[in-house]
Design an enzyme around this catalytic site. Structure first.
Site, PDB file in Angstrom:
ATOM      1  N   GLU A 169      29.866  -0.060  75.221  1.00 21.61           N
ATOM      2  CA  GLU A 169      30.961   0.335  74.345  1.00 21.61           C
ATOM      3  C   GLU A 169      32.151  -0.559  74.680  1.00 21.61           C
ATOM      4  OE1 GLU A 169      30.275   2.279  71.982  1.00 21.61           O
ATOM      5  OE2 GLU A 169      28.354   2.982  72.775  1.00 21.61           O
ATOM      6  N   HIS A 180      27.022  -2.104  69.500  1.00 21.74           N
ATOM      7  CA  HIS A 180      27.119  -1.649  70.899  1.00 21.74           C
ATOM      8  C   HIS A 180      25.796  -1.800  71.652  1.00 21.74           C
ATOM      9  CE1 HIS A 180      25.891   2.891  70.181  1.00 21.74           C
ATOM     10  NE2 HIS A 180      25.039   2.040  69.648  1.00 21.74           N
ATOM     11  N   GLU A 200      32.152   2.049  65.095  1.00 22.22           N
ATOM     12  CA  GLU A 200      31.758   2.080  66.504  1.00 22.22           C
ATOM     13  C   GLU A 200      32.829   2.810  67.320  1.00 22.22           C
ATOM     14  OE1 GLU A 200      29.112   0.839  68.204  1.00 22.22           O
ATOM     15  OE2 GLU A 200      28.249  -0.819  67.016  1.00 22.22           O
TER      16      GLU A 200
END
Length: 369
Positions: free
Chosen positions: A334, A270, A299
């Site tokens: 993200e 990210h 993640e």
């Protein structure tokens, strides 16, 4: 002009929902005016060691006991504690001694996370995000949105976050300690929720593993992993704590990744743009066996409906993290399910799976064949 009463507004035909929204706005706006105060007071509590002192004392403490142990001004401490009690970060207990009620301060599950040590401690993470180097870029967020000049972090410090950390060992250590805080939350959730992703893995390399906390927990929780390789930049790997069964290797993931049965990446991708993620993932694919190898990614997944359904309280954290990426990295972000599918496919992986766990992260398995 006198404020118009609610009944009058209703008579004028204004919907009650609009009136209620207006009433809420009068209160809500103060959260944004003074939103930084909560972070500042919590940071103060960590720096003073309030939670640690109460824990060491072994029972709730009066204001005088606490101020004496901290060697600080009792009046100012009272104001800090009043604020923290109002936020339910600590709790106040009234105990009658000789018919006179005395206030005692006690721990809560949140306050225990403000302790400097302990499995649930998030103190280092809070100290990192509230540190001057990490706060400064937020003042340049609008320039980042307008795509003017360098990233917000570079605009504030003249170099990206990684070069800044390399030149400032204290800040680098704080980053490692903060990531270790998250590892102590996320790794048990990975092991409890889907330890089978490590089935058959004898050697595991943790790319961007920091001080090795996550890898130590994985090797302990999955004892069939006979060798762990903690791989990070040389200045990080060189100071990582030695641990049996784990080798610390310094290097650049953009150049190579040590060979192993599987590669583990947690909160690494990210930080980078799509093209850079694809490049990193290609290096990871080259490091694993084509037939049995895999890349395991931990993640956040934006808009992961399964995770939101299971733990609605965490759904907003991914969006907050996305803002952090915008402030602290050059092109990090993200990703949604579709965005993860894109970078994994472009890196040459034939298929992948996504599984939710009881943490901010989801677990993504990418298979080369």
């Amino acid at each position: 002009m006198e404020e118009i009463q609610r009944d009058e507004l209703i008579k004028w035909g204004i919907p009650e929902e609009e009136i209620e929204e207006e009433e809420r706005a009068k209160v809500e706006i103060w959260k944004y005016i003074f939103g930084f105060v909560e972070m500042a007071v919590v940071k103060c509590a960590i720096e003073l060691g309030i939670a640690d002192v109460i824990a060491t004392h072994g029972r709730p403490m009066t204001l005088l006991e606490l101020s004496s142990a901290l060697d600080c001004d009792p009046q100012n401490l009272h104001r800090i504690m009043r604020f923290l009690v109002n936020r339910a970060i600590f709790k106040e207990i009234l105990i009658r001694n000789d018919a006179v009620p005395t206030a005692y301060y006690a721990q809560t599950p949140i306050s225990r996370r403000l302790m400097r040590t302990g499995e649930n401690s998030m103190a280092a993470f809070i100290l990192l995000e509230s540190s001057p180097p990490m706060l400064a870029p937020w003042h340049g967020l609008s320039a980042r949105v307008m795509a003017r000049g360098t990233s917000a972090f570079e605009a504030a410090h003249g170099e990206d976050i990684w070069k800044y950390a390399e030149a400032n060992p204290g800040h680098a250590r704080l980053i490692d300690e903060a990531m270790a805080c998250d590892a102590r939350v996320a790794v048990p959730a990975i092991i409890d929720g889907c330890s089978d992703v490590f089935d058959g893995v004898r050697t595991l390399v943790d790319v961007g593993g920091g001080n090795g906390t996550a890898l130590r927990m994985l090797v302990k929780g999955c004892p069939w992993i006979s060798k762990g390789i903690n791989f990070d930049l040389p200045h990080v790997a060189s100071v990582a704590e030695k641990c049996e069964g784990i080798e610390h290797v310094g290097g650049d993931m953009f150049e190579f990744v040590p060979k192993a049965d599987a590669v583990f990446l947690m909160w690494v991708l990210h930080d980078w743009a799509d093209d850079e993620c694809i490049h990193i993932l290609k290096k990871c694919r080259a490091a694993i066996p084509k037939d049995i190898g895999k890349v395991i990614i931990a993640e956040a997944v934006i808009g992961n409906k399964e995770q939101q359904k299971e733990d609605n309280k965490l759904k907003d954290v991914g969006l907050v993290l996305d803002m952090v990426m915008m402030a602290h990295t050059t092109k990090g972000k993200e990703r949604t399910l579709d965005e993860w599918a894109y970078v994994i496919r472009e890196a040459g992986f034939s298929r992948h799976t996504v599984r939710s766990i009881a943490a901010v992260q989801s677990v993504i398995e990418a298979f080369p064949a």
